[in-house]
Design a protein around this motif. Structure first.
Motif, short mmCIF file in Angstrom:
data_model
loop_
_atom_site.label_atom_id
_atom_site.label_comp_id
_atom_site.label_asym_id
_atom_site.label_seq_id
_atom_site.Cartn_x
_atom_site.Cartn_y
_atom_site.Cartn_z
N UNK A 67 -5.65 47.74 -22.14
CA UNK A 67 -4.53 47.04 -22.76
C UNK A 67 -3.46 46.67 -21.73
N UNK A 68 -3.20 47.57 -20.82
CA UNK A 68 -2.18 47.28 -19.81
C UNK A 68 -2.60 46.12 -18.92
N UNK A 69 -3.83 46.16 -18.44
CA UNK A 69 -4.31 45.07 -17.58
C UNK A 69 -4.44 43.78 -18.37
N UNK A 70 -4.92 43.87 -19.61
CA UNK A 70 -5.07 42.67 -20.43
C UNK A 70 -3.74 42.01 -20.73
N UNK A 71 -2.70 42.82 -20.97
CA UNK A 71 -1.37 42.25 -21.24
C UNK A 71 -0.85 41.46 -20.04
N UNK A 72 -1.00 41.99 -18.85
CA UNK A 72 -0.59 41.27 -17.64
C UNK A 72 -1.39 39.98 -17.48
N UNK A 73 -2.69 40.03 -17.79
CA UNK A 73 -3.52 38.83 -17.66
C UNK A 73 -3.09 37.75 -18.65
N UNK A 74 -2.73 38.13 -19.87
CA UNK A 74 -2.30 37.15 -20.86
C UNK A 74 -0.96 36.53 -20.44
N UNK A 75 -0.06 37.32 -19.88
CA UNK A 75 1.21 36.77 -19.39
C UNK A 75 0.99 35.74 -18.28
N UNK A 76 0.02 36.01 -17.43
CA UNK A 76 -0.33 35.02 -16.40
C UNK A 76 -0.97 33.80 -17.04
N UNK A 77 -1.81 34.01 -18.07
CA UNK A 77 -2.48 32.90 -18.74
C UNK A 77 -1.47 31.92 -19.33
N UNK A 78 -0.31 32.45 -19.77
CA UNK A 78 0.71 31.57 -20.34
C UNK A 78 1.29 30.62 -19.29
N UNK A 79 1.13 30.94 -18.01
CA UNK A 79 1.64 30.09 -16.93
C UNK A 79 0.58 29.11 -16.43
N UNK A 80 -0.59 29.14 -17.01
CA UNK A 80 -1.69 28.25 -16.63
C UNK A 80 -2.01 27.34 -17.80
N UNK A 81 -2.93 26.40 -17.62
CA UNK A 81 -3.35 25.58 -18.77
C UNK A 81 -3.89 26.41 -19.92
N UNK A 82 -4.35 27.61 -19.62
CA UNK A 82 -4.74 28.55 -20.68
C UNK A 82 -6.14 28.34 -21.22
N UNK A 83 -6.59 29.37 -21.93
CA UNK A 83 -7.93 29.32 -22.53
C UNK A 83 -7.87 30.14 -23.82
N UNK A 84 -8.33 29.54 -24.91
CA UNK A 84 -8.25 30.21 -26.21
C UNK A 84 -9.09 31.48 -26.25
N UNK A 85 -10.18 31.50 -25.48
CA UNK A 85 -11.03 32.68 -25.46
C UNK A 85 -10.30 33.87 -24.84
N UNK A 86 -9.44 33.60 -23.86
CA UNK A 86 -8.65 34.68 -23.26
C UNK A 86 -7.78 35.36 -24.31
N UNK A 87 -7.14 34.57 -25.16
CA UNK A 87 -6.31 35.14 -26.22
C UNK A 87 -7.15 35.90 -27.25
N UNK A 88 -8.31 35.32 -27.59
CA UNK A 88 -9.17 36.00 -28.57
C UNK A 88 -9.65 37.35 -28.04
N UNK A 89 -10.04 37.41 -26.77
CA UNK A 89 -10.47 38.70 -26.21
C UNK A 89 -9.31 39.67 -26.11
N UNK A 90 -8.10 39.16 -25.88
CA UNK A 90 -6.94 40.05 -25.83
C UNK A 90 -6.66 40.68 -27.19
N UNK A 91 -6.82 39.88 -28.26
CA UNK A 91 -6.64 40.47 -29.60
C UNK A 91 -7.65 41.61 -29.84
N UNK A 92 -8.87 41.44 -29.31
CA UNK A 92 -9.86 42.51 -29.45
C UNK A 92 -9.45 43.74 -28.65
N UNK A 93 -8.82 43.53 -27.49
CA UNK A 93 -8.35 44.66 -26.68
C UNK A 93 -7.25 45.42 -27.43
N UNK A 94 -6.33 44.67 -28.07
CA UNK A 94 -5.27 45.33 -28.85
C UNK A 94 -5.89 46.14 -29.99
N UNK A 95 -6.85 45.55 -30.68
CA UNK A 95 -7.52 46.24 -31.78
C UNK A 95 -8.23 47.50 -31.29
N UNK A 96 -8.98 47.38 -30.20
CA UNK A 96 -9.73 48.53 -29.67
C UNK A 96 -8.81 49.63 -29.18
#
Length: 406
Positions: A67-96
């Motif tokens: 969760x800690x590493x995934x949160x940092x990765x999502x914050x970086x993703x917001x500064x890029x063109x982004x990818x919807x799959x990155x957000x979907x996998x992050x939601x799974x990380x939060x759930x897990x």
């Protein structure tokens, strides 16, 4: 060097599928962010995608680190063109992290996801001052709060299922313990019943057969054979009654009723006949107050105690008087006392095993009474002017809430 735990097989599949899907969307040029970004090149979105897919490998074995590493990765993703799959996998990380993390960690994640969702909604409304800010808050809630609350529900359901399973296992264990105790208690009851019903007759047979073999007298032999036959027939009838009780359905007539105190007279008379060759004289002193009914378990226990005591006198007592005394009143306690001569010259005897005293003690204990057995010395009225005697004394509370001690 840190040894990372081995990922679960399903987590490897999730990570591989997520990475493949994200690469497919990236190759098609599908992104989530428009406008100016610090890292506007499309290739910049690959780094958060790879990192988040890597955290999927730890979703079950190390959810907090994922969760800690995934949160940092999502914050970086917001500064890029982004990818919807990155957000979907992050939601799974939060759930897990909520489902597989510690209880304290699950509570904190739920709390912070709620706080982030509310803060993001209020913050964007204050910044943009447009209704579209609510959509941003909804998106944040879908990425953080929704998976967290789903994880809480799943975790609670699993805990409830585990608790129910544990309770069922404990119930099954208790039921097995109760069954085992019931089997042991039933075997002990059957052993006492068999001993009390048959030992008296077999002891008389052994004593009189010994007398018939040791004395060369036709009259004595005939009397001994008569007593042997009577006890053999009676013992066989008792055995048939016990077999009828043990069978579920024998096809025979209903077994005879359990003996009562009214049968003590016949019991003492039979002992008088069986003990004649040994010089034993039996008397019965029934001083019970019978104005009120005596509880059946107490009456049965008293009968069996007298029966076993008389059997023991045939086996072990010296020639002399054997006195049976009963006293007490309903609502109080019944006292059963059997005394016999101890020591001195003994006639023909049958061997004993010591199980009779154990059975009597168990019967009294089941009714919450007091049991005493042993030799005494004295010449008072309680001893009938005799010297050393053997006394059996049982105090049975006359209550009606005990189970029968048959």
């Amino acid at each position: 060097m840190v040894n990372l735990p081995r990922p679960h097989r399903d987590d490897v599949f999730i990570a591989a599928a997520g990475l493949a899907g994200g690469l497919l969307l990236w190759s098609l040029g599908l992104h989530t962010n428009d406008g100016l970004r610090p890292f506007a090149v499309p290739e910049a979105a690959l780094a958060p995608l790879v990192v988040v897919s890597g955290t999927e490998l730890l979703r079950r074995s190390a959810p907090r680190a994922a969760l800690m590493v995934g949160t940092l990765a999502v914050l970086v993703d917001l500064m890029t063109p982004g990818n919807i799959v990155t957000l979907l996998m992050f939601t799974d990380i939060v759930y897990a992290s909520v489902v597989y993390g510690t209880p304290a960690s699950a509570r904190r994640i739920h709390y912070w996801s709620t706080l982030v969702t509310v803060a993001a909604t209020i913050g964007f409304l204050a910044w943009l001052r447009k209704p579209e800010a609510l959509q941003i808050g909804l998106l944040v809630g879908l990425v953080t709060f929704a998976p967290a609350i789903t994880g809480v529900l799943v975790r609670d359901h699993r805990q409830a299922a585990d608790t129910a399973r544990l309770r069922a296992e404990q119930t099954a264990l208790l039921a097995e313990m109760d069954r085992a105790q019931a089997v042991v208690a039933e075997r002990a009851r059957m052993a006492r019943e068999l001993h009390d019903m048959v030992a008296n007759h077999l002891s008389a047979i052994a004593i009189h057969s010994t007398a018939a073999l040791s004395l060369d007298d036709d009259v004595t032999t005939r009397k001994a054979l008569t007593v042997i036959r009577e006890n053999s027939v009676a013992g066989l009838a008792e055995m048939r009654r016990l077999i009828g009780l043990l069978r579920d359905s024998s096809g025979d007539a209903a077994p005879a009723a359990a003996p009562t105190l009214d049968g003590l007279g016949a019991l003492v008379a039979q002992a008088r006949t069986n003990g004649e060759a040994s010089g034993l004289r039996f008397t019965l002193d029934d001083a019970l107050d019978r104005q009120h009914p005596i509880p059946a378990p107490v009456a049965l226990a008293a009968y069996r105690i007298v029966q076993e005591s008389l059997t023991n006198t045939l086996k072990h007592a010296a020639a002399g008087d054997v006195a049976v005394h009963l006293s007490g009143a309903a609502g109080d306690a019944m006292t059963v006392t059997v005394t016999s001569s101890y020591g001195g010259e003994r006639g023909p005897r049958a061997p004993g095993s010591g199980t009779g005293l154990v059975g009597m003690r168990e019967r009294v204990a089941l009714l919450g009474g007091v049991f005493e057995a042993g030799p005494e010395t004295g010449s008072g009225p309680d001893h009938g002017g005799r010297g050393e005697i053997w006394r059996v004394r049982a105090v049975l509370p006359m209550v009606d809430d005990k189970e029968p001690s048959a």
